[in-house]
Design a protein around this motif. Sequence first.
Motif, PDB file in Angstrom:
ATOM      1  N   LEU A 154      10.670  10.968  -6.591  1.00  0.00           N
ATOM      2  CA  LEU A 154       9.368  10.528  -7.098  1.00  0.00           C
ATOM      3  C   LEU A 154       8.474   9.999  -5.982  1.00  0.00           C
ATOM      4  O   LEU A 154       7.251  10.121  -6.049  1.00  0.00           O
ATOM      5  CB  LEU A 154       9.562   9.448  -8.169  1.00  0.00           C
ATOM      6  CG  LEU A 154      10.227   9.910  -9.476  1.00  0.00           C
ATOM      7  CD1 LEU A 154      10.432   8.734 -10.413  1.00  0.00           C
ATOM      8  CD2 LEU A 154       9.401  10.988 -10.155  1.00  0.00           C
ATOM      9  N   LEU A 155       9.088   9.429  -4.952  1.00  0.00           N
ATOM     10  CA  LEU A 155       8.294   8.900  -3.840  1.00  0.00           C
ATOM     11  C   LEU A 155       7.514   9.999  -3.111  1.00  0.00           C
ATOM     12  O   LEU A 155       6.514   9.718  -2.455  1.00  0.00           O
ATOM     13  CB  LEU A 155       9.200   8.169  -2.841  1.00  0.00           C
ATOM     14  CG  LEU A 155       9.767   6.819  -3.290  1.00  0.00           C
ATOM     15  CD1 LEU A 155      10.796   6.318  -2.288  1.00  0.00           C
ATOM     16  CD2 LEU A 155       8.654   5.794  -3.455  1.00  0.00           C
ATOM     17  N   SER A 156       7.972  11.250  -3.227  1.00  0.00           N
ATOM     18  CA  SER A 156       7.310  12.348  -2.502  1.00  0.00           C
ATOM     19  C   SER A 156       6.202  13.018  -3.313  1.00  0.00           C
ATOM     20  O   SER A 156       5.413  13.787  -2.762  1.00  0.00           O
ATOM     21  CB  SER A 156       8.344  13.410  -2.110  1.00  0.00           C
ATOM     22  OG  SER A 156       8.799  14.117  -3.251  1.00  0.00           O
ATOM     23  N   LEU A 157       6.125  12.740  -4.624  1.00  0.00           N
ATOM     24  CA  LEU A 157       5.201  13.479  -5.482  1.00  0.00           C
ATOM     25  C   LEU A 157       3.722  13.321  -5.115  1.00  0.00           C
ATOM     26  O   LEU A 157       2.964  14.278  -5.206  1.00  0.00           O
ATOM     27  CB  LEU A 157       5.417  13.096  -6.950  1.00  0.00           C
ATOM     28  CG  LEU A 157       6.755  13.519  -7.563  1.00  0.00           C
ATOM     29  CD1 LEU A 157       6.776  13.203  -9.044  1.00  0.00           C
ATOM     30  CD2 LEU A 157       7.029  14.996  -7.331  1.00  0.00           C
ATOM     31  N   PRO A 158       3.242  12.133  -4.726  1.00  0.00           N
ATOM     32  CA  PRO A 158       1.809  12.029  -4.416  1.00  0.00           C
ATOM     33  C   PRO A 158       1.353  12.979  -3.326  1.00  0.00           C
ATOM     34  O   PRO A 158       0.204  13.406  -3.320  1.00  0.00           O
ATOM     35  CB  PRO A 158       1.666  10.562  -3.962  1.00  0.00           C
ATOM     36  CG  PRO A 158       2.789   9.851  -4.622  1.00  0.00           C
ATOM     37  CD  PRO A 158       3.911  10.828  -4.648  1.00  0.00           C
ATOM     38  N   PHE A 159       2.266  13.353  -2.413  1.00  0.00           N
ATOM     39  CA  PHE A 159       1.860  14.219  -1.314  1.00  0.00           C
ATOM     40  C   PHE A 159       1.639  15.657  -1.790  1.00  0.00           C
ATOM     41  O   PHE A 159       0.883  16.402  -1.190  1.00  0.00           O
ATOM     42  CB  PHE A 159       2.898  14.148  -0.187  1.00  0.00           C
ATOM     43  CG  PHE A 159       2.974  12.778   0.422  1.00  0.00           C
ATOM     44  CD1 PHE A 159       2.079  12.389   1.393  1.00  0.00           C
ATOM     45  CD2 PHE A 159       3.905  11.851  -0.014  1.00  0.00           C
ATOM     46  CE1 PHE A 159       2.115  11.113   1.938  1.00  0.00           C
ATOM     47  CE2 PHE A 159       3.957  10.572   0.530  1.00  0.00           C
ATOM     48  CZ  PHE A 159       3.052  10.204   1.506  1.00  0.00           C
ATOM     49  N   HIS A 160       2.287  16.042  -2.907  1.00  0.00           N
ATOM     50  CA  HIS A 160       1.997  17.349  -3.508  1.00  0.00           C
ATOM     51  C   HIS A 160       0.577  17.355  -4.066  1.00  0.00           C
ATOM     52  O   HIS A 160      -0.127  18.362  -3.981  1.00  0.00           O
ATOM     53  CB  HIS A 160       2.988  17.637  -4.641  1.00  0.00           C
ATOM     54  CG  HIS A 160       4.364  17.950  -4.174  1.00  0.00           C
ATOM     55  ND1 HIS A 160       4.780  19.217  -3.852  1.00  0.00           N
ATOM     56  CD2 HIS A 160       5.436  17.137  -3.945  1.00  0.00           C
ATOM     57  CE1 HIS A 160       6.041  19.189  -3.466  1.00  0.00           C
ATOM     58  NE2 HIS A 160       6.450  17.944  -3.504  1.00  0.00           N
ATOM     59  N   PHE A 161       0.169  16.234  -4.627  1.00  0.00           N
ATOM     60  CA  PHE A 161      -1.174  16.141  -5.195  1.00  0.00           C
ATOM     61  C   PHE A 161      -2.223  16.259  -4.081  1.00  0.00           C
ATOM     62  O   PHE A 161      -3.224  16.954  -4.222  1.00  0.00           O
ATOM     63  CB  PHE A 161      -1.310  14.823  -5.943  1.00  0.00           C
ATOM     64  CG  PHE A 161      -2.622  14.684  -6.668  1.00  0.00           C
ATOM     65  CD1 PHE A 161      -3.064  15.686  -7.497  1.00  0.00           C
ATOM     66  CD2 PHE A 161      -3.391  13.551  -6.514  1.00  0.00           C
ATOM     67  CE1 PHE A 161      -4.256  15.570  -8.177  1.00  0.00           C
ATOM     68  CE2 PHE A 161      -4.592  13.421  -7.186  1.00  0.00           C
ATOM     69  CZ  PHE A 161      -5.027  14.434  -8.025  1.00  0.00           C
ATOM     70  N   LEU A 162      -1.958  15.598  -2.940  1.00  0.00           N
ATOM     71  CA  LEU A 162      -2.868  15.715  -1.801  1.00  0.00           C
ATOM     72  C   LEU A 162      -2.950  17.160  -1.335  1.00  0.00           C
ATOM     73  O   LEU A 162      -4.010  17.676  -1.006  1.00  0.00           O
ATOM     74  CB  LEU A 162      -2.388  14.821  -0.652  1.00  0.00           C
ATOM     75  CG  LEU A 162      -2.483  13.307  -0.869  1.00  0.00           C
ATOM     76  CD1 LEU A 162      -1.845  12.581   0.307  1.00  0.00           C
ATOM     77  CD2 LEU A 162      -3.922  12.869  -1.035  1.00  0.00           C
ATOM     78  N   PHE A 219       0.832  -1.206   0.000  1.00  0.00           N
ATOM     79  CA  PHE A 219       0.000   0.000   0.000  1.00  0.00           C
ATOM     80  C   PHE A 219       0.869   1.260   0.000  1.00  0.00           C
ATOM     81  O   PHE A 219       0.619   2.213  -0.729  1.00  0.00           O
ATOM     82  CB  PHE A 219      -0.928  -0.004   1.216  1.00  0.00           C
ATOM     83  CG  PHE A 219      -1.641   1.304   1.422  1.00  0.00           C
ATOM     84  CD1 PHE A 219      -2.716   1.652   0.624  1.00  0.00           C
ATOM     85  CD2 PHE A 219      -1.229   2.185   2.408  1.00  0.00           C
ATOM     86  CE1 PHE A 219      -3.369   2.853   0.813  1.00  0.00           C
ATOM     87  CE2 PHE A 219      -1.866   3.385   2.588  1.00  0.00           C
ATOM     88  CZ  PHE A 219      -2.946   3.724   1.797  1.00  0.00           C
ATOM     89  N   PHE A 220       1.923   1.255   0.814  1.00  0.00           N
ATOM     90  CA  PHE A 220       2.798   2.425   0.918  1.00  0.00           C
ATOM     91  C   PHE A 220       3.491   2.703  -0.415  1.00  0.00           C
ATOM     92  O   PHE A 220       3.562   3.835  -0.864  1.00  0.00           O
ATOM     93  CB  PHE A 220       3.838   2.193   2.015  1.00  0.00           C
ATOM     94  CG  PHE A 220       4.781   3.360   2.194  1.00  0.00           C
ATOM     95  CD1 PHE A 220       4.391   4.457   2.933  1.00  0.00           C
ATOM     96  CD2 PHE A 220       6.029   3.350   1.601  1.00  0.00           C
ATOM     97  CE1 PHE A 220       5.238   5.528   3.101  1.00  0.00           C
ATOM     98  CE2 PHE A 220       6.883   4.419   1.756  1.00  0.00           C
ATOM     99  CZ  PHE A 220       6.492   5.511   2.507  1.00  0.00           C
ATOM    100  N   ILE A 221       3.992   1.642  -1.049  1.00  0.00           N
ATOM    101  CA  ILE A 221       4.679   1.826  -2.332  1.00  0.00           C
ATOM    102  C   ILE A 221       3.693   2.300  -3.389  1.00  0.00           C
ATOM    103  O   ILE A 221       4.001   3.167  -4.203  1.00  0.00           O
ATOM    104  CB  ILE A 221       5.350   0.508  -2.778  1.00  0.00           C
ATOM    105  CG1 ILE A 221       6.457   0.131  -1.781  1.00  0.00           C
ATOM    106  CG2 ILE A 221       5.922   0.642  -4.173  1.00  0.00           C
ATOM    107  CD1 ILE A 221       7.580   1.124  -1.696  1.00  0.00           C
ATOM    108  N   LEU A 222       2.483   1.736  -3.395  1.00  0.00           N
ATOM    109  CA  LEU A 222       1.468   2.135  -4.363  1.00  0.00           C
ATOM    110  C   LEU A 222       1.122   3.608  -4.187  1.00  0.00           C
ATOM    111  O   LEU A 222       1.015   4.367  -5.145  1.00  0.00           O
ATOM    112  CB  LEU A 222       0.209   1.276  -4.189  1.00  0.00           C
ATOM    113  CG  LEU A 222      -0.951   1.559  -5.148  1.00  0.00           C
ATOM    114  CD1 LEU A 222      -0.539   1.283  -6.573  1.00  0.00           C
ATOM    115  CD2 LEU A 222      -2.161   0.734  -4.763  1.00  0.00           C
ATOM    116  N   LEU A 223       0.976   4.052  -2.933  1.00  0.00           N
ATOM    117  CA  LEU A 223       0.646   5.441  -2.639  1.00  0.00           C
ATOM    118  C   LEU A 223       1.752   6.372  -3.103  1.00  0.00           C
ATOM    119  O   LEU A 223       1.503   7.476  -3.570  1.00  0.00           O
ATOM    120  CB  LEU A 223       0.422   5.606  -1.133  1.00  0.00           C
ATOM    121  CG  LEU A 223       0.160   7.028  -0.628  1.00  0.00           C
ATOM    122  CD1 LEU A 223      -1.160   7.538  -1.173  1.00  0.00           C
ATOM    123  CD2 LEU A 223       0.180   7.068   0.875  1.00  0.00           C
ATOM    124  N   SER A 224       2.983   5.901  -3.001  1.00  0.00           N
ATOM    125  CA  SER A 224       4.141   6.747  -3.285  1.00  0.00           C
ATOM    126  C   SER A 224       4.650   6.592  -4.717  1.00  0.00           C
ATOM    127  O   SER A 224       5.778   6.934  -5.019  1.00  0.00           O
ATOM    128  CB  SER A 224       5.260   6.420  -2.305  1.00  0.00           C
ATOM    129  OG  SER A 224       4.822   6.577  -1.000  1.00  0.00           O
TER     130      SER A 224
END
Length: 655
Positions: free
Chosen positions: A251-259, A7-12
């Motif tokens: 790249l692992l940090s990018l989803p948190f910008h979207f949030l 789940f963590f890898i998928l989210l990131s």
Amino acid sequence: MKKFITFFILLSAIISQAQTADEPIKLETSVQKISETEYDVVFSAKLYKGWYLYSQYNPDEASLPLEITMQANETGYKLVGKATEKDTFAKYSDVWEKEEIVFKDKAIITQRIQLTNKEITQIKLNFFGQVCETACINIDENFTISLAGNTINEAISIDEKSQNLTKKLQLDLKNTSLLKNSTDTNTDTSNGLFSIFLLGFVGGLLALLTPCVFPMIPLTVSFFTKQSENKKKGVFNAILYGFFIVLIYILLSLPFHFLDNLDPEILNTISTNVWLNIFFFVVLVFFAFSFFGFYEITLPSSWGNKMDSASSVGGLVGIFFMALTLAIVSFSCTGPILGSLLAGSLSSDGGAIQLTAGMTGFGLALALPFALFALFPSWLNSLPKSGGWLNTTKVILGFLELALAFKFLSNADLVAHWDILKREVFIGIWIIIFIGLALYIFAKIKFPHDSPIKKLSFSRISFGVLIISFIIYISPGVMKNPTWNLSLLSGFPPPQFYSIYEQETDCPLGLNCYDDFEEGLAAAKETNKPILLDFTGWACVNCRKMEENVWSEPDIYQTLKEDYILISLYVDDNEKELPKDQQFDFLKKNGKVKKIETVGDKWSTFQVINFKNASQPFYVLLSADLEVLNSAQQYTDRDTYYNWLQEGLQNFNKK
């Protein structure tokens, strides 16, 4: 554990197109009358290109299935079976290794409802689903739907009570032009990001000195320099390998910008959530004991095997997968450090951008040795040999993880007002942890993978003395009147007024303050003093630093005490519920409803409505007739803050 990591890898994962989409899905509703007691509610969804919405019938242990339910406490109608769906199709998922049922581009979902009370004129439904591209986002929206017509123009409406209470939050501010660009002019963002970058870089250096990463340096560099046709190509490949390592961690940090883009308050909500802070505490304790050697945390071996086989492709793609293989196989050592970085960034005021800065620093520190040793291969001979010192480094990191874990438990305790981890209790726990670390350094205690120690080295003794000095430094913190204020640790322990000893007030530094805006405004009118409006948080590190390092300065303290009415509004006070008659629904600009149920909900919304800002600390100077006295201020230095207070006083006296 495997599911959690998956789940963590998928989210990131990378979210390339997500950065261009304001909303990955847009929902509209309509109503079709079937009979006097039955209606069909039709949800029409438009999906951003490349995004998928998952069906109600998605298989178990896959992406979350869609669900339509009645909102809490609703009566007078019921749902008739599951909703019907149009235009679904099967798509194979490499992550879950099974076919999933999804909507693409558009979705039409029809839910039949049956009235059990014919007087009902509107219904309230919740639409929950998951949309994914290369990252996944949960959609959780409430809809209030009128049955009077066959088309709904607005998916959400709020009642008259909510509208009136929303208006009460809106201040009739004067001279608001001073507030424009306050954040940009007063916050030294570059310095803050550079500090986070350095912390991430130090974390990456520590990760290098672990058994999972250190032995990989000579092996990988030798591979590039010996397997290439010429030396220049080998050096180029090694540098490219390092670049891909940095890229992967960014790249692992990018989803948190979207949030962060979806909702400016979301990261603050995450960081102050009691249960999430407890989760971070448990995870970091779990990581700490893995560093102690009691067990090992690894990603599924199949992932490493797949990446390893992919790296044999050659060229740029092969080198990228080699870098990805390193990230996966070294997870047991880098994961705990990355977990701390993630938790720390979400609990800070910078949010996603700070996470990216930290991840960049971490990846750069990991990548540098591979590039440098490829450029200067003779340096490999100067590397120390692998040995027991690598495990010692892991154990030391375990003690540091354990100390950091209690910071998150402290956040939960502060926000929930449990009164368990008071300041002196927190410092006492740290003293015990660092005494344990000192005993370990001096070989008085051992862990499972430690090598026998015949003689303490000079470096080990020196480090042990440093730890003992730190223990001596923090020890006065358990006393009622400590000989010093632990300014180097400001923001980590609970605030000074959160104490086992009786305090003059419940305000920072014993100042008089108000925790309700209306009460503070009344006091300002009565005393004819200006207002210092302090948007703060129980779990706000920079708020504590400002109070303990800036407000404590004698001239600033005197100014706050004698010249201003201090109103401190805690935006994360989400365990203290508002009276029922003060709870309401707030309709946000994006059309979604935020339920205002707690004191924290109220003041965080109050800040956003009036000052268009959602970060803390955030300071505003006002007169009693709500005139803004100068620009807003945030985390800053002592001189800037003092001059800002004096400017506000001068403007107040002129008026």
